[in-house]
Scaffold this motif. Structure first.
Motif, mmCIF file in Angstrom:
data_model
loop_
_atom_site.group_PDB
_atom_site.id
_atom_site.type_symbol
_atom_site.label_atom_id
_atom_site.label_comp_id
_atom_site.label_asym_id
_atom_site.label_seq_id
_atom_site.Cartn_x
_atom_site.Cartn_y
_atom_site.Cartn_z
ATOM 1 N N TRP A 40 7.000 6.879 5.161
ATOM 2 C CA TRP A 40 5.851 7.265 5.984
ATOM 3 C C TRP A 40 4.509 6.858 5.380
ATOM 4 O O TRP A 40 3.481 6.926 6.049
ATOM 5 N N PRO A 42 1.514 4.567 4.574
ATOM 6 C CA PRO A 42 1.024 3.396 5.302
ATOM 7 C C PRO A 42 0.728 2.178 4.431
ATOM 8 O O PRO A 42 0.520 1.086 4.953
ATOM 9 N N ARG A 149 -3.595 8.626 7.685
ATOM 10 C CA ARG A 149 -2.549 8.002 8.502
ATOM 11 C C ARG A 149 -1.162 8.392 7.993
ATOM 12 O O ARG A 149 -0.258 8.690 8.781
ATOM 13 N N ASP A 153 1.808 10.536 9.921
ATOM 14 C CA ASP A 153 3.179 10.031 10.104
ATOM 15 C C ASP A 153 4.196 11.013 9.520
ATOM 16 O O ASP A 153 5.282 11.199 10.084
ATOM 17 N N LYS A 157 7.249 12.914 11.550
ATOM 18 C CA LYS A 157 8.648 12.915 11.127
ATOM 19 C C LYS A 157 9.211 14.336 11.064
ATOM 20 O O LYS A 157 10.330 14.603 11.509
#
Length: 201
Positions: A40, A42, A149, A153, A157
């Protein structure tokens, strides 16, 4: 440049947090190893062609990952400390043309009113060149959005994980409120092979 190098910031810290409606044990599996974090994070997604290698027992202190990317450069990170369900620490090295930059990264979990507060951060000391660059470039503005970010993410999840009750030993397990009360416990010494029947009764 010399003036900036002498008087620029000597240290830095970048940190972002997010609240996730989940308990620490639901979030920890997504951050308990370098491989899981890279699912996850970035940073490596900036270059799909980046080469990443892992060594050691992933998820344990001393395990390491290295990366090589035309866009993100070269570097490595190694786990330096782990406190399950609470925090993990890594030491990062960035190999740059003028030398090696080093930072300490961390992920922490702590309860909050929405569930669990997840904090992702990085801190370190600036060398001469780092102080000069830090005087004209904000590391917080450059790195902070990546953290935001990544945490978004991570939340996605966790939110997508199945929440249905689990089945086991012909019993359905549901959550509920326990108002308090008394327990009756039976203690007995027995063979391992007899434990299942004992608890079933």
């Amino acid at each position: 440049f010399i003036v900036l190098g002498l008087f620029g910031p000597k240290s830095y810290q970048v940190e972002r947090s997010i609240s996730i409606a989940a308990t620490p044990d639901m979030i920890w599996p997504h951050m308990n190893s370098l491989k899981k974090v890279n699912e996850w994070s970035p940073f490596l997604k900036e270059d799909p062609d980046a080469v990443v290698e892992y060594s050691g027992n992933d998820g344990e202190v001393g395990s390491k990952s290295t990366w090589s990317s035309k866009k993100m450069g070269k570097g490595e990170q190694s786990i330096t400390a782990i406190e399950p369900m609470k925090s993990s620490m890594v030491h990062l090295k960035f190999f740059m043309p003028w030398g090696v930059g080093e930072s300490d990264g961390y992920l922490t979990l702590e309860p909050d009113s929405a569930g669990t507060k997840v904090t992702w951060g990085m801190k370190g000391n600036n060398d001469f060149i780092g102080r000069a660059m830090g005087a004209v470039m904000s590391k917080d503005k450059n790195v902070g959005p990546f953290f935001e970010r990544g945490l978004a993410d991570l939340k996605a999840k966790v939110d997508a994980d199945p929440k249905e009750p689990k089945m086991g030993m012909n019993y359905q397990i549901n959550s509920g409120q326990f108002p308090g009360g008394k327990y009756l416990a039976v203690h007995k010494t027995m063979q391992m092979s007899d434990i299942s029947d004992f608890f079933m009764k």
